[in-house]
Structures are given as C-alpha cells and as structure tokens.
Design a protein around this motif. Sequence first.
Motif, PDB file in Angstrom:
ATOM      1  N   ASP A 105       9.517  56.017 -10.664  1.00  0.00           N
ATOM      2  CA  ASP A 105       9.802  54.621 -10.301  1.00  0.00           C
ATOM      3  C   ASP A 105      11.232  54.484  -9.771  1.00  0.00           C
ATOM      4  OD1 ASP A 105       7.319  54.082 -11.375  1.00  0.00           O
ATOM      5  OD2 ASP A 105       8.081  53.110 -13.188  1.00  0.00           O
ATOM      6  N   ALA A 106      12.162  55.111 -10.488  1.00  0.00           N
ATOM      7  CA  ALA A 106      13.568  54.956 -10.113  1.00  0.00           C
ATOM      8  C   ALA A 106      13.823  55.536  -8.725  1.00  0.00           C
ATOM      9  CB  ALA A 106      14.458  55.636 -11.151  1.00  0.00           C
ATOM     10  N   ILE A 107      13.268  56.719  -8.487  1.00  0.00           N
ATOM     11  CA  ILE A 107      13.482  57.365  -7.184  1.00  0.00           C
ATOM     12  C   ILE A 107      12.811  56.551  -6.079  1.00  0.00           C
ATOM     13  CG2 ILE A 107      12.902  59.435  -5.834  1.00  0.00           C
ATOM     14  CD1 ILE A 107      13.414  61.053  -8.440  1.00  0.00           C
ATOM     15  N   ALA A 250      20.874  45.354 -15.000  1.00  0.00           N
ATOM     16  CA  ALA A 250      19.809  44.424 -14.616  1.00  0.00           C
ATOM     17  C   ALA A 250      19.409  44.534 -13.136  1.00  0.00           C
ATOM     18  CB  ALA A 250      20.239  43.001 -14.949  1.00  0.00           C
ATOM     19  N   ALA A 251      20.383  44.696 -12.243  1.00  0.00           N
ATOM     20  CA  ALA A 251      20.044  44.730 -10.812  1.00  0.00           C
ATOM     21  C   ALA A 251      19.196  45.964 -10.492  1.00  0.00           C
ATOM     22  CB  ALA A 251      21.315  44.729  -9.969  1.00  0.00           C
ATOM     23  N   LEU A 252      19.534  47.103 -11.098  1.00  0.00           N
ATOM     24  CA  LEU A 252      18.751  48.328 -10.867  1.00  0.00           C
ATOM     25  C   LEU A 252      17.392  48.208 -11.550  1.00  0.00           C
ATOM     26  CD1 LEU A 252      21.494  51.086 -11.355  1.00  0.00           C
ATOM     27  CD2 LEU A 252      20.486  50.286  -9.219  1.00  0.00           C
ATOM     28  N   THR A 253      17.388  47.636 -12.753  1.00  0.00           N
ATOM     29  CA  THR A 253      16.127  47.466 -13.485  1.00  0.00           C
ATOM     30  C   THR A 253      15.164  46.585 -12.691  1.00  0.00           C
ATOM     31  OG1 THR A 253      17.140  47.824 -15.637  1.00  0.00           O
ATOM     32  CG2 THR A 253      15.132  46.498 -15.612  1.00  0.00           C
ATOM     33  N   ALA A 254      15.686  45.529 -12.075  1.00  0.00           N
ATOM     34  CA  ALA A 254      14.822  44.626 -11.300  1.00  0.00           C
ATOM     35  C   ALA A 254      14.129  45.397 -10.180  1.00  0.00           C
ATOM     36  CB  ALA A 254      15.648  43.480 -10.726  1.00  0.00           C
ATOM     37  N   GLU A 255      14.865  46.312  -9.531  1.00  0.00           N
ATOM     38  CA  GLU A 255      14.260  47.081  -8.437  1.00  0.00           C
ATOM     39  C   GLU A 255      13.228  48.069  -8.948  1.00  0.00           C
ATOM     40  OE1 GLU A 255      14.420  46.578  -5.146  1.00  0.00           O
ATOM     41  OE2 GLU A 255      15.484  44.809  -5.834  1.00  0.00           O
ATOM     42  N   LEU A 256      13.551  48.790 -10.025  1.00  0.00           N
ATOM     43  CA  LEU A 256      12.576  49.793 -10.478  1.00  0.00           C
ATOM     44  C   LEU A 256      11.338  49.131 -11.073  1.00  0.00           C
ATOM     45  CD1 LEU A 256      12.204  50.829 -13.711  1.00  0.00           C
ATOM     46  CD2 LEU A 256      14.633  51.200 -13.396  1.00  0.00           C
ATOM     47  N   ARG A 257      11.490  47.926 -11.619  1.00  0.00           N
ATOM     48  CA  ARG A 257      10.311  47.224 -12.149  1.00  0.00           C
ATOM     49  C   ARG A 257       9.346  46.835 -11.025  1.00  0.00           C
ATOM     50  NH1 ARG A 257      12.856  43.307 -16.921  1.00  0.00           N
ATOM     51  NH2 ARG A 257      13.165  44.975 -18.451  1.00  0.00           N
ATOM     52  N   LYS A 258       9.889  46.636  -9.817  1.00  0.00           N
ATOM     53  CA  LYS A 258       8.995  46.319  -8.691  1.00  0.00           C
ATOM     54  C   LYS A 258       8.042  47.483  -8.449  1.00  0.00           C
ATOM     55  CE  LYS A 258      12.364  43.448  -6.258  1.00  0.00           C
ATOM     56  NZ  LYS A 258      13.219  43.329  -5.071  1.00  0.00           N
ATOM     57  N   VAL A 259       8.522  48.705  -8.666  1.00  0.00           N
ATOM     58  CA  VAL A 259       7.652  49.879  -8.493  1.00  0.00           C
ATOM     59  C   VAL A 259       6.754  50.035  -9.716  1.00  0.00           C
ATOM     60  CG1 VAL A 259       7.593  52.370  -8.111  1.00  0.00           C
ATOM     61  CG2 VAL A 259       9.402  50.988  -7.061  1.00  0.00           C
TER      62      VAL A 259
END
Length: 385
Positions: A105-107, A250-259
């Motif tokens: 997800d992160a990648i 939070a900003a990075l978490t928001a992006e990885l949660r989209k995946v």
Amino acid sequence: MTISSSLTSKLPSVGTTIFTRMSALAAEKGAINLSQGFPDFPPDARLLERASQAILTGNNQYSPMTGLPILREAIANLIARHYDRKVSALDEITVTSGASEAIFDAIAALVHHGDEVILFDPAYDLYEPAVTLAGGICKRVTLAAPEFRPDWQAFSELLTDKTRLVLINTPHNPTGTCWKAEDLESLWQAVASRDIYVLSDEVYEFIHFGESAVSIHKHSELSKRSLVVSSFGKSFHLTGWKVGYIVAPAALTAELRKVHQFVSFCTATPLQQALAEHLLALPEASAGLASFYQRKRDVLRDALANSRFQLLPCEGTYFQLLDYSQISDLDDVAFCEWLVDQAGVAAIPVSVFYQQAPDNQRIIRLCFAKEEGTLLDAAKRLSQL
Ligand SMILES: Cc1ncc(COP(=O)(O)O)c(C=O)c1O
C-alpha cells in the motif's frame, strides 16, 4: 490469438519464490524445514481462545477500513510504552493484512512512475516487485558480508532529484543484523534536505539480542516523514493470521489508506478483536520475545559450533546465516538443493535476496523459529557434512 502470445508480464523476472520451492522440496524429501520463516510451535493458547470466542460471539463482519478502534488504541499504547512515542490511533495507525499489504500500500501510494527507490541489498523479496508495479525504479546499496553494514557514502551517491523513497529493514532479514542509532542519524543527514520518505520494515522489532534495537519510532526527525511497518505474525507466532499495521504521519496515512481501502478494505475482524483483547490483557506480551529467540539462536549456534559451517553474527530476527565455503564450491542455490537431498535439511540461499549477489559468496540462511528438538536434529545432520 492465444492468451500467452498477447500477455506481457508486468513482472517478467518473478517466478515461484524460493521459499515455496524449498518448502515443497523439504516436504517431498521429508527434510527438516529450516527454510521458510515460520514457527513450528503453537502461539499462546489464550490468543487462540480469544480468536475462537471472537468468532463465536459475532465479530464476523467487516471492521472499519482503518482497523478496529480497540486494536488501533492498543497499538498506540504499545508504541507509547515501548518507544515513548505518541501516535494518533485515529489518523496515524492503519491495520493491514500482514506487513506485506502495508508495504505494498505504501509503495503504491507514494511511488510515481519514474521515481527512484533506494533499497539495501540483500533485501526482502517483496520490495522490488512492489516498486516495479508502481512504475518506480530500484537502486540498491550493497550490504557487504560478513558485517552487512550500510555504506553511507555509497548511499549518498545514489541520491538524485528522482529519489522518492528509501526502504530500510532492521532487524534485517536475511542477514540477522541490526542497525545502530548512528545509522539512522546518517540516513537522516543524507535525506534531511530532500523531498524523500522512508519506509521502515520493522517486523522483527521485538527480536533483537544485546543492545536495544533502534527504530524510526525513536528518531524524532525521521519519524515525521516515515512509515513504520510491523507484523503480529512475527511478534505472536501467528504468521498465518496475516495481521500487521503501519504507522505514519496523518498526511502519509491518508494516502496509503486510499490504496488499502481498495486492496483489502479491512483485515479479518475476529483476529483483530482477539489481538486487541490480548494486548489489553497482557500489555507486556512481546517483552519476552527477544530472550525466547535468543535461547533458540544459542541452541542452534552451540550445536553447530564444531561443524564445518562458519556462523555469521546474528543480532536479531530468527535467522542464522552460515558460510559453507569449507564444505562445497557449489553456488548457494545448488548447495541448498544438494543439502535437502543429502543432509535432509532445507535452507534458503542468500543470493535470492540480491539483485546482483557478490561472486563466490557461499552463504545460506536457516530459520531458528523452531522447537529446540528440531534445531538439534538439524544441527546434528549439518555437523556430519
Ligand atoms: C522483512 C520482512 N518484511 C515483511 C514480511 C511480511 O510480513 P507479514 O507476514 O506480516 O506480511 C516478512 C515476512 O517474512 C519479512 O521477513
């Protein structure tokens, strides 16, 4: 038109992994399987009871996409207690289907087409395919045997304007080495002025011997731009449950949660419930893990002390590297095939973790997450070579 003539693989160099092959070979030959990294002993019976109860009492529907709140709170408490770091259960912790999904997800969320990602060679085999699928390009810094220490000069030389992500792993699979505080500091000095994120794979965080393990959680600057991945599979002897989590601002978490919401949406609800209750009832449950595995490491090392294998240092994880150059000139893949056949022990060739393994490196990896009897039997066979 046949499917095979029109199909262009997105991962042409990826085949069945060596872990699957060696485990199958071990089963076929009736060998002792020290190849794949999973325990051959049961998890805590109380955890199994909690999982059964969670199923029987109706925790069987989707959980919230980010993970059960009770589990995210328990994880926040674990991080506060262990690393003295305060993270928000609401928007900085996401429960995933194993650390593998978290890494994926992160990648997928952070790496754009043409971005460069730096990893350290040898590396866990999931990283590169995930970067490739995201359209990124891997650049590798070699960790040289027998110490496998990061070379920060070589690392700095790989940094370009396209570098988006650095992937680190400590305690390290396959080498069993642990980074030192000065490594994190060198990493910080190298990336501080650049627009780079760090993905830190810390699935063996509680399995370290000697000094306490370093963690991104303890680095006040790096943690502000890092994603830290953990796995309950490793910490509670439950690799088949595939429950992990990822901690990020939070900003990075928001992006990885989209995946994450489209990859798995959520992780098995009763297993999350069981882990949350276990962590609440036994907040120090992972505290004894290091000494538990240190004993297994020492049993294996002592039993191999008079063999012709050379034992490399093992500071963490449940993997022990052996140099077999006094026994054979075969390359490590051929040696592992020979070993399972001739000695009845399955191991993993370390070259499979490299993009370009050093010439003439004769090193294999054994997993010591096994009953002591299993380790002693395997060591007896290996000592006869
Ligand atoms: C370094 C490393 N990262 C990630 C994983 C994957 O963890 P999980 O089983 O929780 O997906 C493993 C499993 O062996 C590992 O060794």
